[in-house]
Scaffold this active site. Structure first.
Site, PDB file in Angstrom:
ATOM      1  N   HIS A   1      -9.312   2.846  -2.703  1.00 35.99           N
ATOM      2  CA  HIS A   1      -7.930   2.486  -2.365  1.00 35.99           C
ATOM      3  C   HIS A   1      -7.339   1.591  -3.458  1.00 35.99           C
ATOM      4  CE1 HIS A   1      -4.402   1.403  -0.276  1.00 35.99           C
ATOM      5  NE2 HIS A   1      -4.882   0.646   0.689  1.00 35.99           N
TER       6      HIS A   1
ATOM      7  N   CYS B   1       0.804  -1.227   0.000  1.00 38.39           N
ATOM      8  CA  CYS B   1       0.000   0.000   0.000  1.00 38.39           C
ATOM      9  C   CYS B   1       0.834   1.272   0.000  1.00 38.39           C
ATOM     10  CB  CYS B   1      -0.942   0.021   1.206  1.00 38.39           C
ATOM     11  SG  CYS B   1      -2.171  -1.295   1.187  1.00 38.39           S
TER      12      CYS B   1
END
Length: 375
Positions: A327, A90
């Site tokens: 995301h 991430c």
């Protein structure tokens, strides 16, 4: 700061929930238009065409084959422009930007395009001995390696973060994103792809938050306080100061990558931010804008608490964060940099204004950067 590289342009695609807006759009088809637009913006800002030395893109679950190089070719940058793909999960998009900055500071002072891309919709199915799996291990056998949703629930429990606080945080993210969208604050940073002009999920979850059931029995996490898996791309242009011309931009004053307990990976952004602030020799109170990748409301709140920031600090994700926008794993850290560019450079913040971008990373890591406006 006359010797520091400068981010002079920043763009992103709309962010689409997996299997919706960009269901059939491959990673290079997302990243290519963004790279082209970012390079064009950089040329206009600096007053000269830029000879790109490399394309550095974060990516987590793509098809392999070096998506950065494939995207560079898809962008029409020419066969002489190489590419390298970064996987820090991430934090990949932000790590890619920092790699580009570091390369220029190390002496190869040619411009670079950097960012991230993720097409969760078209990601291949992976398997071991014919058995499909969702993700590779983040830690070796014998170490904690929780699913990220479970890890967020564990963090909420460990920090006593209530369902009500999480719902309020997610609702605030949606409300801020909706206000930013309606005011046109996303317009200048977005590159339309395939006819898609805007993020597809802003405001959708907000009315449902109080009615959603917990994801685990007796838990506090819900689908509304966990961000949606998404598709998207983002990129910035990083140039040596000698090529900046009169362009306004962001210089990276300090940055850090840290490790933390893999059992609670959501806290990684906090020690990374503190280390980056130390490297920049500034404090949290000196910062005007903060962008932390909101993978989960509980994770964001835990990070804010460790940084001594209030749940509703107006500096943090002022135009909404990943809970509202989505995301796209490998791109999200780069989206944070694009958002800082819009909030500080495009919005006219004076020279010397500071911002922070950060992400927590699966497996127990964090990455952060402190940037400063130059004009």
């Amino acid at each position: 700061m006359s010797d520091l590289p400068v981010v002079v342009a920043a763009r992103r695609t709309p962010i689409g929930t997996r299997s919706r807006a960009f269901a059939q759009v491959r990673a290079e088809q997302l990243a290519g238009p963004v790279l082209r637009a970012t390079l064009a913006d950089a040329g206009s800002a600096t007053g000269r065409p830029l000879d790109v030395a490399d394309v550095v893109l974060g990516n987590c679950m793509g098809p392999g084959g070096n998506p950065a190089r494939v995207a560079a070719l898809a962008a029409g940058l020419g066969v002489g422009v190489p590419g390298v793909t970064v996987d820090r999960q991430c934090g990949s998009g932000l790590a890619a930007v920092l790699d580009a900055v570091t390369a220029i500071r190390a002496g190869d002072d040619r411009p670079r395009l950097a960012g991230g891309v993720e097409s969760a919709s078209t990601a291949p199915t992976r398997s071991v001995d014919g058995v499909p799996y969702d993700r590779a291990p983040f830690a070796p056998a014998g170490w904690p390696d929780p699913d990220m949703v479970e890890a967020a629930e564990d963090l909420a429990r460990a920090d006593a973060i209530t369902r009500e606080r999480q719902d309020a945080h997610a609702a605030r993210s949606h409300a801020r994103a909706r206000a930013a969208r309606d005011a046109g604050r996303f317009d200048a940073e977005i590159v339309p792809v395939g006819g898609v002009l805007a993020d597809d999920s802003v405001g959708r979850a907000e009315p449902l938050l109080p009615r959603l059931r917990p994801l685990f029995p007796g838990g506090t996490l819900t689908a509304g306080t966990a961000t949606r898996i998404s598709d998207g791309a983002a990129a910035v242009a990083v140039v040596p100061h000698r090529l900046r011309g009169g362009a306004a931009g962001l210089v990276v004053r300090g940055h850090a990558v840290v490790g933390c307990d893999p059992a609670l990976p959501g806290i990684g952004a906090a020690p990374a931010v503190l280390a980056a602030l130390d490297a920049a020799e500034v404090r949290t109170g000196d910062v005007a804008a903060v962008e932390i990748v909101e993978a989960f409301a509980a994770q964001s709140l835990a990070v804010l608490g460790r940084l001594g920031l209030a749940d509703d600090d107006p500096r943090v994700c002022a135009d909404g964060g990943a809970l509202a926008l989505g995301h796209p794993w490998g791109a999200s850290g780069a989206v944070a940099m694009v958002r800082l560019f819009s909030r500080l450079v495009r919005a006219g913040a004076p020279a010397g204004t500071l911002g922070v971008a950060a992400a927590s990373v699966g497996g127990g890591m964090g990455v952060a950067a402190v940037v400063e406006v130059v004009r």
